[in-house]
Write a protein that holds these residues in place. Structure first.
Motif, PDB file in Angstrom:
ATOM      1  N   LEU A  59       4.811  -6.154  -1.804  1.00  0.00           N
ATOM      2  CA  LEU A  59       4.438  -4.926  -2.511  1.00  0.00           C
ATOM      3  C   LEU A  59       2.946  -4.932  -2.853  1.00  0.00           C
ATOM      4  N   GLN A  60       2.199  -5.700  -2.100  1.00  0.00           N
ATOM      5  CA  GLN A  60       0.775  -5.827  -2.397  1.00  0.00           C
ATOM      6  C   GLN A  60       0.062  -4.479  -2.285  1.00  0.00           C
ATOM      7  N   GLY A  61      -0.682  -4.137  -3.327  1.00  0.00           N
ATOM      8  CA  GLY A  61      -1.463  -2.911  -3.316  1.00  0.00           C
ATOM      9  C   GLY A  61      -0.657  -1.642  -3.461  1.00  0.00           C
ATOM     10  N   ALA A  62       0.637  -1.758  -3.739  1.00  0.00           N
ATOM     11  CA  ALA A  62       1.478  -0.558  -3.870  1.00  0.00           C
ATOM     12  C   ALA A  62       1.239   0.123  -5.218  1.00  0.00           C
ATOM     13  N   LEU A  87       3.190  -9.272  -5.440  1.00  0.00           N
ATOM     14  CA  LEU A  87       2.790  -8.122  -6.237  1.00  0.00           C
ATOM     15  C   LEU A  87       1.280  -8.095  -6.481  1.00  0.00           C
ATOM     16  N   ARG A  88       0.541  -8.759  -5.643  1.00  0.00           N
ATOM     17  CA  ARG A  88      -0.910  -8.785  -5.815  1.00  0.00           C
ATOM     18  C   ARG A  88      -1.492  -7.376  -5.696  1.00  0.00           C
ATOM     19  N   GLN A  89      -2.367  -7.044  -6.625  1.00  0.00           N
ATOM     20  CA  GLN A  89      -3.065  -5.753  -6.645  1.00  0.00           C
ATOM     21  C   GLN A  89      -2.105  -4.562  -6.718  1.00  0.00           C
ATOM     22  N   MET A  90      -0.868  -4.835  -7.103  1.00  0.00           N
ATOM     23  CA  MET A  90       0.120  -3.771  -7.298  1.00  0.00           C
ATOM     24  C   MET A  90      -0.112  -3.112  -8.651  1.00  0.00           C
ATOM     25  N   LEU A 126       0.813  -1.224   0.000  1.00  0.00           N
ATOM     26  CA  LEU A 126       0.000   0.000   0.000  1.00  0.00           C
ATOM     27  C   LEU A 126       0.844   1.270   0.000  1.00  0.00           C
ATOM     28  N   CYS A 127       2.124   1.148  -0.324  1.00  0.00           N
ATOM     29  CA  CYS A 127       2.982   2.334  -0.382  1.00  0.00           C
ATOM     30  C   CYS A 127       2.792   3.075  -1.704  1.00  0.00           C
TER      31      CYS A 127
END
Length: 372
Positions: A261-264, A281-284, A243-244
């Motif tokens: 790095l999920q959601g980043a 990297l899910r939802q990245m 989420l970054c």
């Protein structure tokens, strides 16, 4: 010779102003043997005095002025210090271990090799000071100002830092392992070649900061806004960047094995020759990033971003699974997950659809399956 019965506040201040540290230390030591409580030096003006080696443990110094004083090797351990002016003072090798400090000004002070271990420091200002190789480990720091500070080699490990500002600070070659930063602002800070393993950053924006060659193992930046910062050659194994907001950051040659790095949101970042093996990297979402030479094995499902797909397709892989596994197009058993990918493509706008189609132009068999 002053006896303890005549050792009054006025007499004490007079001795200190003369810089007769040895006399003060002897008399104060005798006073402690026969008295309880704190010796009163409230609102004392000791500006510009030579007090190198002075012992002031347990003295009430509230409101006192030590500006421009020489306090080299002074001992303030286990004191309660409040509203005190140490501006331009020489406090090299001074001790503040176990003390409580509130509303203290250390502006332009020399604090090299000083020891603040186990202290609580609130609402204090260290702007333009020197803290090289000082110890501030196991501290509670709140509402602290660190601006234009040289703190090379400082030890801050396992400190709690809240609502504090860091700007133009050098923490190079320092120990910040286990630190917890909460609601801080970090800008133009040099954290290169430092140990930040197991550190945590919450609600802390980070700008133009150098983490190069540092140890960030198992550190947590979840939800932070990180921009224009360098992570070159860092050990970021198991780092949490979920989420970054990552903008114009350089992760060249970084070890990011098993990082999150999920959601980043990742924009204009470099991952050249970095190790992204088994990264989540899910939802990245990434845009205009460079993954040239990066280890992209076992990447955990992505949002099929253009830069990742483009990087994967231009590689000379042995088969289609190897070419597209980074994009999450295959399931664990290596069967094509076409339905999920097709659903993703259909949910995107025409611009995204067009570049996916363009990226797959050299692979007509795959293209036909996606856009049939």
């Amino acid at each position: 010779m002053t006896t303890t019965s005549k050792f009054t506040t006025l007499r004490a201040i007079e001795i200190l102003r003369w810089g007769d540290v040895r006399h003060w230390n002897d008399l104060y030591s005798m006073w402690l043997r026969t008295h309880t409580g704190k010796f009163n030096l409230v609102n004392s003006n000791l500006a510009g005095t030579n007090l190198a080696g002075v012992t002031l443990c347990g003295v009430d110094l509230t409101g006192s002025n030590f500006s421009n004083a020489d306090l080299t090797g002074a001992n303030f351990s286990y004191c309660e210090l409040e509203n005190i002016n140490f501006e331009n003072a020489n406090l090299n090798n001074a001790k503040f271990t176990g003390s409580k400090l509130n509303n203290i000004s250390f502006k332009k002070a020399l604090l090299n090799h000083s020891n603040f271990s186990g202290s609580n420091i609130t609402n204090s200002n260290f702007d333009f000071s020197e803290l090289k190789h000082s110890k501030m480990n196991l501290n509670n720091l709140k509402q602290i100002h660190f601006k234009n500070i040289d703190a090379l080699g400082i030890d801050l490990n396992f400190s709690f830092i809240n609502n504090s500002d860091f700007q133009d600070v050098s923490f190079a070659n320092s120990n910040l392992s286990g630190c917890k930063f909460n609601s801080c602002d970090i800008e133009k800070v040099d954290l290169s070649i430092s140990d930040l393993s197991f550190s945590t950053f919450k609600r802390t924006p980070i700008k133009e900061t150098n983490f190069s060659q540092s140890n960030l193992y198992n550190s947590n930046f979840a939800g932070c806004d990180i921009s224009y910062s360098d992570f070159i050659l860092v050990n970021a194994e198991n780092i949490d960047l979920s989420l970054c907001n990552l903008v114009f950051n350089d992760f060249t040659c970084a070890n990011m094995l098993t990082s999150n790095l999920q959601g980043a949101f990742i924009n204009c970042c470099l991952f050249i020759n970095s190790d992204l093996n088994d990264v989540n990297l899910r939802q990245m979402y990434s845009h205009n990033c460079d993954f040239t030479g990066a280890n992209l094995n076992k990447i955990q499902g992505t949002s099929y971003t253009h830069d990742l797909i483009s990087e994967l397709l231009k590689r000379n892989a042995n088969d289609e699974i190897e070419k597209l596994k980074v994009a999450g197009l295959v399931s664990i058993n290596h069967q094509w997950n076409w339905n999920n990918f097709k659903n993703y493509v259909q949910s995107e706008n025409d611009l995204i659809k067009n570049w996916i189609k363009s990226s797959l132009a050299e692979y007509p068999e795959i293209k036909n399956k996606v856009f049939d």
